[in-house]
Design a protein around this motif. Structure first.
Motif, PDB file in Angstrom:
ATOM      1  N   GLN A 684       0.841  -1.191   0.000  1.00  0.00           N
ATOM      2  CA  GLN A 684       0.000   0.000   0.000  1.00  0.00           C
ATOM      3  C   GLN A 684       0.875   1.240   0.000  1.00  0.00           C
ATOM      4  OE1 GLN A 684      -2.563   0.395   3.368  1.00  0.00           O
ATOM      5  NE2 GLN A 684      -3.634   2.188   2.565  1.00  0.00           N
ATOM      6  N   ILE A 685       0.763   2.055  -1.070  1.00  0.00           N
ATOM      7  CA  ILE A 685       1.496   3.316  -1.159  1.00  0.00           C
ATOM      8  C   ILE A 685       0.559   4.426  -0.700  1.00  0.00           C
ATOM      9  CG2 ILE A 685       2.668   4.927  -2.701  1.00  0.00           C
ATOM     10  CD1 ILE A 685       3.390   2.580  -4.458  1.00  0.00           C
ATOM     11  N   MET A 686       0.967   5.114   0.359  1.00  0.00           N
ATOM     12  CA  MET A 686       0.100   6.126   0.964  1.00  0.00           C
ATOM     13  C   MET A 686       0.649   7.518   0.676  1.00  0.00           C
ATOM     14  SD  MET A 686      -0.263   4.086   4.574  1.00  0.00           S
ATOM     15  CE  MET A 686       1.460   3.597   4.502  1.00  0.00           C
ATOM     16  N   PRO A 687      -0.134   8.406   0.096  1.00  0.00           N
ATOM     17  CA  PRO A 687       0.327   9.775  -0.140  1.00  0.00           C
ATOM     18  C   PRO A 687       0.374  10.571   1.154  1.00  0.00           C
ATOM     19  CG  PRO A 687      -1.971   9.579  -0.770  1.00  0.00           C
ATOM     20  CD  PRO A 687      -1.510   8.193  -0.381  1.00  0.00           C
ATOM     21  N   ILE A 688       1.338  11.474   1.229  1.00  0.00           N
ATOM     22  CA  ILE A 688       1.384  12.430   2.341  1.00  0.00           C
ATOM     23  C   ILE A 688       0.930  13.762   1.796  1.00  0.00           C
ATOM     24  CG2 ILE A 688       2.851  13.590   4.026  1.00  0.00           C
ATOM     25  CD1 ILE A 688       4.664  11.188   4.047  1.00  0.00           C
ATOM     26  N   GLU A 689      -0.148  14.292   2.391  1.00  0.00           N
ATOM     27  CA  GLU A 689      -0.736  15.535   1.903  1.00  0.00           C
ATOM     28  C   GLU A 689      -0.874  16.531   3.049  1.00  0.00           C
ATOM     29  OE1 GLU A 689      -4.335  14.131   0.097  1.00  0.00           O
ATOM     30  OE2 GLU A 689      -3.301  13.347  -1.674  1.00  0.00           O
ATOM     31  N   GLY A 690      -1.624  17.570   2.846  1.00  0.00           N
ATOM     32  CA  GLY A 690      -1.818  18.575   3.899  1.00  0.00           C
ATOM     33  C   GLY A 690      -0.565  19.363   4.211  1.00  0.00           C
ATOM     34  N   TRP A 691       0.215  19.712   3.187  1.00  0.00           N
ATOM     35  CA  TRP A 691       1.503  20.372   3.390  1.00  0.00           C
ATOM     36  C   TRP A 691       1.367  21.847   3.722  1.00  0.00           C
ATOM     37  CZ3 TRP A 691       5.939  17.851   3.947  1.00  0.00           C
ATOM     38  CH2 TRP A 691       6.016  16.531   3.487  1.00  0.00           C
ATOM     39  N   ILE A 692       2.228  22.297   4.596  1.00  0.00           N
ATOM     40  CA  ILE A 692       2.360  23.716   4.923  1.00  0.00           C
ATOM     41  C   ILE A 692       3.812  24.114   4.694  1.00  0.00           C
ATOM     42  CG2 ILE A 692       2.253  25.464   6.748  1.00  0.00           C
ATOM     43  CD1 ILE A 692       0.079  23.787   8.071  1.00  0.00           C
ATOM     44  N   ALA A 693       4.038  25.145   3.904  1.00  0.00           N
ATOM     45  CA  ALA A 693       5.379  25.676   3.704  1.00  0.00           C
ATOM     46  C   ALA A 693       5.614  26.815   4.677  1.00  0.00           C
ATOM     47  CB  ALA A 693       5.562  26.160   2.267  1.00  0.00           C
ATOM     48  N   ILE A 694       6.815  26.890   5.216  1.00  0.00           N
ATOM     49  CA  ILE A 694       7.192  27.959   6.133  1.00  0.00           C
ATOM     50  C   ILE A 694       8.232  28.826   5.435  1.00  0.00           C
ATOM     51  CG2 ILE A 694       8.014  28.544   8.427  1.00  0.00           C
ATOM     52  CD1 ILE A 694       5.481  26.850   8.443  1.00  0.00           C
ATOM     53  N   ASP A 717      13.425  34.866  -7.080  1.00  0.00           N
ATOM     54  CA  ASP A 717      14.843  35.204  -6.983  1.00  0.00           C
ATOM     55  C   ASP A 717      15.441  34.814  -5.632  1.00  0.00           C
ATOM     56  OD1 ASP A 717      13.502  37.037  -5.450  1.00  0.00           O
ATOM     57  OD2 ASP A 717      14.794  38.719  -6.000  1.00  0.00           O
ATOM     58  N   TYR A 718      14.757  33.943  -4.896  1.00  0.00           N
ATOM     59  CA  TYR A 718      15.246  33.546  -3.579  1.00  0.00           C
ATOM     60  C   TYR A 718      16.112  32.295  -3.688  1.00  0.00           C
ATOM     61  CZ  TYR A 718      15.259  31.421   1.062  1.00  0.00           C
ATOM     62  OH  TYR A 718      15.644  30.829   2.245  1.00  0.00           O
ATOM     63  N   THR A 719      17.310  32.336  -3.161  1.00  0.00           N
ATOM     64  CA  THR A 719      18.187  31.174  -3.024  1.00  0.00           C
ATOM     65  C   THR A 719      18.380  30.908  -1.539  1.00  0.00           C
ATOM     66  OG1 THR A 719      19.389  31.397  -5.110  1.00  0.00           O
ATOM     67  CG2 THR A 719      20.555  30.344  -3.309  1.00  0.00           C
ATOM     68  N   GLY A 720      18.075  29.692  -1.110  1.00  0.00           N
ATOM     69  CA  GLY A 720      18.219  29.341   0.297  1.00  0.00           C
ATOM     70  C   GLY A 720      17.324  28.169   0.662  1.00  0.00           C
ATOM     71  N   TRP A 721      16.903  28.150   1.919  1.00  0.00           N
ATOM     72  CA  TRP A 721      16.115  27.042   2.456  1.00  0.00           C
ATOM     73  C   TRP A 721      14.637  27.390   2.508  1.00  0.00           C
ATOM     74  CZ3 TRP A 721      18.296  22.400   3.336  1.00  0.00           C
ATOM     75  CH2 TRP A 721      19.683  22.345   3.525  1.00  0.00           C
ATOM     76  N   MET A 722      13.807  26.391   2.299  1.00  0.00           N
ATOM     77  CA  MET A 722      12.358  26.493   2.525  1.00  0.00           C
ATOM     78  C   MET A 722      11.941  25.240   3.290  1.00  0.00           C
ATOM     79  SD  MET A 722       9.659  28.500   1.819  1.00  0.00           S
ATOM     80  CE  MET A 722       9.994  29.347   0.277  1.00  0.00           C
ATOM     81  N   SER A 723      11.133  25.428   4.331  1.00  0.00           N
ATOM     82  CA  SER A 723      10.718  24.328   5.188  1.00  0.00           C
ATOM     83  C   SER A 723       9.278  23.924   4.888  1.00  0.00           C
ATOM     84  CB  SER A 723      10.847  24.740   6.660  1.00  0.00           C
ATOM     85  OG  SER A 723      10.486  23.682   7.510  1.00  0.00           O
ATOM     86  N   TYR A 724       9.007  22.609   4.847  1.00  0.00           N
ATOM     87  CA  TYR A 724       7.672  22.059   4.593  1.00  0.00           C
ATOM     88  C   TYR A 724       7.297  21.136   5.753  1.00  0.00           C
ATOM     89  CZ  TYR A 724       8.427  23.473  -0.301  1.00  0.00           C
ATOM     90  OH  TYR A 724       8.678  24.171  -1.447  1.00  0.00           O
ATOM     91  N   HIS A 725       6.033  21.182   6.175  1.00  0.00           N
ATOM     92  CA  HIS A 725       5.551  20.365   7.283  1.00  0.00           C
ATOM     93  C   HIS A 725       4.262  19.655   6.887  1.00  0.00           C
ATOM     94  CE1 HIS A 725       8.186  22.336  10.396  1.00  0.00           C
ATOM     95  NE2 HIS A 725       8.214  23.235   9.428  1.00  0.00           N
TER      96      HIS A 725
END
Length: 832
Positions: A684-694, A717-725
């Protein structure tokens, strides 16, 4: 040095003259923590200096600090043998009192058409060598050349009266080359010390060695052969196509048995191709011996290696060019090398030049081959692409990487390359990248090469083609294009092969229809492009065929081989005459390298495309098949099926993905790791959804299941980190695999605020033991520097001021997408 680290890349640095002991200790510690095997130092000065002696003192003092720190950590130190490039002037000191050792070339000083009865009186040019006149007119193919009238100056004058209807008078002299060295000194086009060294001059090269190599013995001699592994030559320059040194005409007569001097005018006028080839042969042999050989002899006497790369070594048509003859020079080097400097290696694009150094390594019996990589590739480098570029080269025989270019003591407010100590990509992913490359390197080098096919490069014909001396020889025109087409076709049949050249053909031992290399590799098939062969080559090939070897001629066979060998009428039909190393059910840009020992064969298969490849792979022999699990660093049993073609396995390759297989080896400890449903049910392959980007400012951006380029919801034009939860649920406890799908371009994953895992390479997966129920996942994504430079019109305008902008912008624009693009899934995995 531990067993795996010795296979890891070397960090190449622009090394200054003002480093303290504390700074060097910190830098070596950082290199060690990032998994580098060592570092190499190339002199830099900012601003440039006129005080070379003072600069050198500071440079060597810093190297002494670094060597001591390397000794404590068990790391290697390499030194570039020029304070700039190309190798040869020792920052101008070689030529300081010896300007006659500047590089020289033959020069067509006068080229005058004459008509019958016309008289001329000319002042002989400085550095005069020869003058001649001959009849001209419409050439008839195959007709003998008219006799030359040699002209001897008298009282500094050349006098001549034309007797034929039309004639041509040519005068040859030698001149100093205007090519310059780029170095730590203040550039001055009028300063002869900043020219380039005559690499044909034994005395000039000896002077260079005394200033450059000998200069390190005093303070660093105790590290020679220990922490200080060797010297790295960089793009040595030889005047092309007509180099000259003061005694080369005497050397020519001694070597070839005739005097080339009277033929120089016709040769430089393009009417004596055989004389040119003879002259080039003598000159390139001299370069290999006087420069590369003399340096290697000094290095070996002092317990260190001589390695490096030549100039324009990235294509067949320039292998006999401004650094001399690639393979003759490689025979003198401890590690033949190439320069991957621009963007020649990228998915979806065929480039085979690392195989030049790999073939030289294998056929000459060298222990290593090197690559200078990433010096000016682009601003969009990311870990998986860098991994691909290095593994692409490893499969072709490279095993040492000098990764360009970093500053040992970078300033915090500077723009840095991805290798820089302060760059976020290097901080987070350098260790994973170096370990991955070291693993592949170790696997490839654990067994001997097993390529049985060779593609012959007739270097003299390639050189002649480049100078347009094949205009009236249509079958041989542009032989380098035929070779490049053949190499591409072989690569993706796929066939593991090597390049072969005249000296190697003549030197390799014949045994039972095979050419046996010093490393034990056996070549039983040689493919020839259309090219005239010399008598020694013909004799060796006839013997090769008589003993059972196979020779395939592309398009046509030389007259000497009528009735011998096989003629392949079209390159696209090579598969009818050469067996692939593995069989594929679907055509794809999959390349292969095969290694073997007494117990097993290893197959390294790389998808060189930018799209996935799905195919059945047929292995040509029976046995037990293992595949290598990179994340867990162990062999596992592969899911196989037997068939009439041998063992069959069905595989899907991600873009740029490498897969490794072992056939016939020990299997007792191998365990399969495969997807499995709980309690034996269907997976069973389960998708992960409900993402929030910070966002970097801490703002939450709700994405749900709609993962997209962050340029659409943040800044282009942003270079760097982006966080997802996000949160997800698993039905029961067990081992699970989280797959991130598409990532642009590297990720860190944390589950339930526990340990952080690196996902730097496709397919961007991590395995975790999870309890039943709900879990949280945090994914941090790093994009590339391309966005900072090209994300907006304003960024593009600002970037135009950077000196390398135009050379990189085309590639960078392909890598502006950023973020977690998914789909992200989780599924159970287990052992059975």
């Amino acid at each position: 040095m531990d067993d795996l680290r010795k296979y890891a890349p070397v960090l190449h640095t622009g090394f200054g003259d003002n480093y303290t002991e504390a700074q060097m200790n910190a830098f070596i510690e950082w290199c060690y923590d990032r998994g580098f095997s060592g570092f190499s130092a190339e002199g830099k000065s900012n601003p440039r200096t006129n005080d070379i002696d003072g600069w050198v003192q500071g440079f060597i003092r810093g190297l002494a600090y670094a060597a001591a720190a390397c000794e404590k950590k068990g790391m290697d130190l390499w030194i570039f043998d020029e304070w700039g490039y190309p190798t040869g002037t020792a920052g101008g000191k070689t030529l300081e009192n010896n300007t006659r050792w500047r590089s020289k070339k033959l020069h067509l000083a006068m080229d005058i058409p004459l008509e019958q009865g016309q008289e001329v009186e000319l002042s002989a040019p400085a550095h005069f060598l020869a003058a001649a006149a001959w009849k001209t007119g419409r050439d008839i193919f195959g007709a003998p050349l008219s006799e030359d009238t040699l002209l001897i100056p008298a009282d500094g004058k050349i006098r001549y009266r034309a007797s034929a209807k039309r004639e041509r008078l040519c005068v040859v002299a030698w001149e100093y080359d205007c090519f310059r060295t780029v170095g730590v000194f203040v550039p001055d086009p009028e300063d002869d010390r900043q020219g380039t060294l005559d690499l044909l001059s034994w005395e000039g090269v000896a002077c260079f060695i005394s200033h450059m190599h000998e200069g390190y013995v005093g303070q660093l001699g105790k590290y020679f052969g220990r922490q200080l592994k060797g010297f790295f030559y960089d793009e040595p320059y030889v005047s092309n196509p007509y180099p000259y040194t003061f005694d080369i005409l005497d050397e020519f007569k001694k070597t070839k048995g005739y005097d080339i001097t009277p033929a120089l005018p016709r040769m430089l006028a393009g009417r004596n191709p055989q004389g040119l080839l003879d002259y080039r042969d003598v000159c390139t042999t001299r370069v290999a011996q006087a420069f590369y050989g003399q340096m290697a002899k000094w290095c070996h006497a002092h317990g260190v290696e001589m390695v490096g790369h030549q100039d324009l070594d990235h294509r067949i048509k320039s292998l006999d060019n401004v650094s001399g003859h690639f393979f003759k020079n490689s025979a003198q080097s401890d590690a033949p090398g190439v320069d991957y400097i621009w963007n020649q290696l990228r998915p979806g694009y065929f480039a085979d030049f690392p195989r030049f150094a790999g073939s030289a390594r294998r056929l000459l019996g060298k222990q290593h081959a090197i690559s200078e990589s990433f010096a000016a590739t682009s601003s969009c480098l990311y870990p998986d692409h860098m991994r691909f570029c290095m593994e692409h080269q490893i499969l072709r025989g490279i095993d040492r990487f000098f990764l360009m270019i970093a500053d040992p003591v970078p300033e915090d407010n500077q723009f840095h390359t991805v290798l820089s100590k302060n760059h976020p990509q290097s901080i987070s992913f350098a260790a994973a990248l170096n370990r991955r490359v070291a693993l592949t390197n170790k696997l490839v080098n654990s067994a001997r090469p097993a390529a049985k096919v060779a593609l012959y490069i007739p270097m003299a014909v390639v050189f002649r083609d480049m100078l347009n001396h094949s205009i009236n020889e249509a079958p041989y025109a542009k032989v380098y294009k035929t070779l490049e087409e053949a190499s591409r076709h072989l690569c993706y049949l796929p066939v593991d092969f090597d390049y072969l050249w005249k000296e190697a053909l003549l030197d390799l031992r014949l045994e039972k229809g095979t050419l046996v290399t010093p490393l034990g590799q056996r070549i039983d098939t040689i493919i020839f492009p259309p090219a005239a062969l010399e008598e020694p080559e013909i004799r060796k090939l006839r013997e090769f065929i008589d003993k059972g070897g196979k020779v395939i001629f592309l398009n046509d066979a030389p007259e000497a081989f009528e009735g011998f060998g096989v003629i392949c009428p079209e390159i696209r039909r090579l598969g009818d005459y050469v067996s692939p190393s593995v069989g594929l059910s679907s055509p794809a840009m999959l390349s292969v390298s095969v290694r073997e020992d007494d117990e097993q064969k290893l197959y390294f298969i790389l998808n060189e495309n930018d799209i996935p490849a799905e195919t059945d792979i047929f292995f040509p022999q029976g046995g037990h098949l293992l595949s290598y699990d990179y994340p867990r660093e162990l062999w596992v049993n592969a899911d196989t099926a037997d068939g009439p073609e041998g063992i069959r396995i069905h595989e899907t390759f991600e873009p740029m993905q490498l897969k490794v297989y072992a056939l016939g080896g020990k299997v007792a400890e191998a365990k399969p790791i495969r997807a499995a449903g709980p309690s034996g049910s269907a997976m069973q392959i389960m998708p992960i959804e409900g993402w929030i980007a910070i966002s970097p400012e801490g703002k939450e951006i709700k994405l749900g299941k709609d993962l997209k380029d962050w340029g659409e919801f943040y800044r282009k034009d942003y270079t760097g980190w982006m966080s997802y939860h996000a949160s997800f649920t698993v039905p029961q406890a067990g081992k699970y695999r989280i797959n991130l799908g598409r990532v642009c371009y590297a990720a860190k994953i944390t589950i339930d605020n526990d340990k952080e895992s690196i996902a730097a390479f496709a397919p961007f997966e991590v395995d975790r033991e999870l309890s039943s129920g709900s879990h949280t996942i945090r994914v941090e994504i790093l994009n590339t520097d391309a966005n900072k430079l090209l994300g907006t019109t304003e960024a593009v305008q600002a970037g135009r001021d950077l000196p390398w902008f135009k050379t990189r912008v085309g590639t960078d624009r392909n890598y502006l997408c950023s973020g977690l693009l998914g789909p992200v899934t989780v599924f159970a995995v287990g052992e059975s």
